[in-house]
Each structure stands twice: as C-alpha cells, then as structure tokens.
Write a protein that holds these residues in place. Sequence first.
Motif, short mmCIF file in Angstrom:
data_model
loop_
_atom_site.label_atom_id
_atom_site.label_comp_id
_atom_site.label_asym_id
_atom_site.label_seq_id
_atom_site.Cartn_x
_atom_site.Cartn_y
_atom_site.Cartn_z
N GLU A 171 0.81 -1.21 0.00
CA GLU A 171 0.00 0.00 0.00
C GLU A 171 0.85 1.28 0.00
O GLU A 171 0.31 2.38 -0.06
N ARG A 172 2.14 1.14 0.04
CA ARG A 172 3.01 2.32 0.05
C ARG A 172 2.93 3.10 -1.26
O ARG A 172 3.13 4.31 -1.28
N GLU A 173 2.69 2.39 -2.36
CA GLU A 173 2.66 3.03 -3.67
C GLU A 173 1.50 2.45 -4.49
O GLU A 173 0.99 1.38 -4.19
N PRO A 174 1.08 3.17 -5.55
CA PRO A 174 -0.05 2.70 -6.35
C PRO A 174 0.19 1.32 -6.95
O PRO A 174 1.29 1.02 -7.42
N SER A 175 -0.85 0.50 -6.90
CA SER A 175 -0.78 -0.84 -7.51
C SER A 175 -0.74 -0.66 -9.04
O SER A 175 -1.36 0.26 -9.59
N PRO A 176 0.01 -1.57 -9.74
CA PRO A 176 0.65 -2.79 -9.28
C PRO A 176 2.17 -2.75 -9.27
O PRO A 176 2.80 -3.81 -9.34
N ALA A 177 2.78 -1.56 -9.24
CA ALA A 177 4.24 -1.49 -9.35
C ALA A 177 4.93 -2.30 -8.25
O ALA A 177 5.90 -3.01 -8.50
N ALA A 178 4.41 -2.20 -7.02
CA ALA A 178 5.03 -2.93 -5.91
C ALA A 178 4.85 -4.43 -6.07
O ALA A 178 5.75 -5.22 -5.75
N ILE A 179 3.68 -4.85 -6.55
CA ILE A 179 3.44 -6.28 -6.77
C ILE A 179 4.40 -6.82 -7.82
O ILE A 179 4.97 -7.90 -7.68
N LYS A 180 4.58 -6.06 -8.89
CA LYS A 180 5.48 -6.52 -9.95
C LYS A 180 6.93 -6.63 -9.44
O LYS A 180 7.67 -7.54 -9.86
N TYR A 181 7.31 -5.74 -8.56
CA TYR A 181 8.65 -5.86 -7.99
C TYR A 181 8.76 -7.17 -7.20
O TYR A 181 9.75 -7.89 -7.32
N GLY A 182 7.74 -7.47 -6.40
CA GLY A 182 7.75 -8.72 -5.66
C GLY A 182 7.80 -9.93 -6.58
O GLY A 182 8.52 -10.91 -6.32
N LEU A 183 7.08 -9.88 -7.69
CA LEU A 183 7.10 -11.00 -8.65
C LEU A 183 8.46 -11.14 -9.32
O LEU A 183 8.87 -12.25 -9.68
N SER A 184 9.16 -10.04 -9.49
CA SER A 184 10.50 -10.13 -10.07
C SER A 184 11.43 -10.91 -9.14
O SER A 184 12.34 -11.60 -9.61
N LEU A 185 11.18 -10.83 -7.84
CA LEU A 185 11.99 -11.57 -6.87
C LEU A 185 11.55 -13.03 -6.78
O LEU A 185 12.40 -13.93 -6.68
N LEU A 186 10.25 -13.26 -6.82
CA LEU A 186 9.72 -14.60 -6.57
C LEU A 186 9.64 -15.48 -7.82
O LEU A 186 9.84 -16.69 -7.74
N ARG A 187 9.32 -14.85 -8.97
CA ARG A 187 9.03 -15.63 -10.17
C ARG A 187 9.90 -15.26 -11.36
O ARG A 187 9.73 -15.84 -12.44
N GLY A 188 10.78 -14.28 -11.19
CA GLY A 188 11.60 -13.86 -12.31
C GLY A 188 10.84 -13.12 -13.39
O GLY A 188 11.28 -13.04 -14.54
N ILE A 189 9.66 -12.57 -13.03
CA ILE A 189 8.85 -11.80 -13.96
C ILE A 189 9.31 -10.34 -13.92
O ILE A 189 9.57 -9.79 -12.86
N SER A 190 9.40 -9.71 -15.07
CA SER A 190 9.86 -8.32 -15.13
C SER A 190 8.95 -7.42 -14.30
O SER A 190 7.74 -7.62 -14.24
N ASP A 191 9.56 -6.41 -13.68
CA ASP A 191 8.78 -5.44 -12.91
C ASP A 191 8.42 -4.20 -13.73
O ASP A 191 8.03 -3.17 -13.19
N ASP A 192 8.50 -4.31 -15.07
CA ASP A 192 8.15 -3.18 -15.93
C ASP A 192 6.68 -2.80 -15.77
O ASP A 192 5.79 -3.66 -15.72
N VAL A 193 6.45 -1.49 -15.68
CA VAL A 193 5.10 -0.95 -15.68
C VAL A 193 5.03 0.10 -16.79
O VAL A 193 6.04 0.56 -17.30
N ARG A 194 3.81 0.46 -17.18
CA ARG A 194 3.63 1.46 -18.22
C ARG A 194 3.23 2.79 -17.60
O ARG A 194 2.46 2.84 -16.63
N LEU A 195 3.73 3.87 -18.18
CA LEU A 195 3.35 5.19 -17.74
C LEU A 195 1.83 5.36 -17.83
O LEU A 195 1.19 4.79 -18.72
N PRO A 196 1.25 6.06 -16.85
CA PRO A 196 1.91 6.98 -15.92
C PRO A 196 2.46 6.33 -14.65
O PRO A 196 2.92 7.05 -13.76
N LEU A 197 2.42 5.00 -14.51
CA LEU A 197 3.06 4.38 -13.36
C LEU A 197 4.58 4.39 -13.54
O LEU A 197 5.09 4.37 -14.67
#
Length: 308
Positions: A252-278
């Motif tokens: 909840e620190r930042e708008p979804s889903p940027a934080a979730i994607k970062y977590g997935l990059s650690l857990l599943r090797g999925i890129s944490d790329d988001v599209r603007l305006p995120l």
Amino acid sequence: MTERHRIDTTPQGAICDLVTPFQGDQLDECAFADLAEWQINSGISGLLVAGPAGEPWALTDDERTRLIRLAVAVAGNRVPVFAGTGTNCTETTVARTAEAKNMGATAAYVVTPYYSKPAQEGLFRHYQAIANRVDLPLIVGVSPQRTAIDISPRTLERLATLRSVVGIADETGDIARLAAIPAALRQRFALYSGHDLTAMPFTLMGGRGVISAAANLVPRLTVALHQALATGNQQSAQSLQERLNPLFQALEREPSPAAIKYGLSLLRGISDDVRLPLTPIVAETTAAIRMALAPVLCKPAPARRQFL
C-alpha cells in the motif's frame, strides 16, 4: 443466463486480480500464462484479467483480447475467469463485455464510470444498458478513491433488480460500508472485498471473499486465510492475517501494481516493468517488500513453463 454462470460466477474465497506482465513495451504472454497457472495450482478460486492490478488503462484493445483469451485457455474451466470491461463510456463497456462473453469469460468486472462522473440515475442506466444487451453476469467494482464516484444505497437497491448484476466488489477498505448494506441486499449480492488488508474482517461480517492483488505474490497463504475463514477457524485465520500484514502494508506504500510486480520479479523472475503513468517503486518500498517476502526469498525462482 446459462447454467454454467449460475454455478461458478460468484466463487467463495480468494480471487486473484492478475497483474499484466510486460517486457519493455511488449506484453509478456508466457509470463502471464505462467502466473495464471501458478494461481490455479495454488488453489485460487478465480482469476480477474484487466482488473485494477492489471493496468487496464494502459492496454490496447488487442492486448486485452489476448489476455482474456489466454486466461480462459489456461483456466480450462478449472476456475472462473472474470474480465475487466468497465470504462467511462457505456457503449464501449457494452462492446467490451460482449467481446469478453464471446471469448468465454465467466463474468465481467465493471468498475463504476470514472471521470465522466454520472449522476446516480446515469450510473444505474449504465449498468442497465450492459445487462440488457449482454447476457453475462456482472460484478460491479466500487472504488470511489479511483473513480470519484460511489453507489448510493438507493442505486444499490435498483441494481438488485438487474438479474445479471451478481456481485459487488468494494475496494475502499471501509468495512462499515458492508454493515450498512441491508440484510436483503447482502443476501442478493455476492459481496467481495477489494482491499487485502481489511478482507478478513470484511469476510467475517458476511462478505464472500476477496479480489486480491496480493495473491499474485502469496496465493497459497491468501487461499489458506480464506479457507480458514470459511471453516470457522478464526484462530488460524488471525495467525495468517498477522503473517501477511507486513506485505499488505508494504504493497500500500505506492499505487498498484508497481510494488506487486517488484515482488514478482523476486519470486518468479517476472519483469517489474510498468507502463506510464506508473513508475517503478522507490528504494524504501523495495526494502519493505523484501523484508515481508524474506521467508520465501531463499527459494529459487521456478522454471518458466511454456504455454504458447
């Protein structure tokens, strides 16, 4: 409405609000299919595609179509697939909902119209038009903090007259709103929390479950929490809630889903790329997520399955 829709359109428990993986500017369909399969194998009750965590505002029509079609194929009737089709234009929403039905979606997740901010009469007519023109169950997404519009108690009563409107998903995190809904309407609709941190008390007060963004990262724990609630094991549920709270708070620190994607990059090797305006999350949030996920980060990311 078909028999299939009556059976599985409002599952109890945890539904995953799937993120949309990107590799640079491109949609990563392999990562999306892998994520959906992982969720199903972890016991999740349903999948939401192009929902709040799926960056629906950043998807092209072709990408949305590919995601829905792929989720339906991966699910293979094992779990229901909900398609996010809501926009601030009724005609566009009708067209997207009809397309979702044609691709085999179980139901449509239709957020209240954003930016156009209709009056309550216009809000009702919006859902009435969709229900009259597309024979697909509808779950109404209520997120006034995102859309700047809420549903009044009177409009909720009117929505209950539309047979296609089968559920309400409340993203506010204000569980007092559930208590204020008349008992008859709580029986009429499947009521879902769209807020992980307060989903447990929401469910204890009569909700059917959660449409969960955090489930992208911790599907088994999210499922276990809601299974404990369903079986009346509040002690186990409370223990799981306390275990998950640091993650819920970090997300909840930042708008979804940027934080979730970062977590997935650690857990599943999925890129944490988001599209603007995120934009990518800041260092303080990455530290909080790493700490919350520390118990599972010692395990290597699993090999990517090939679905395409």
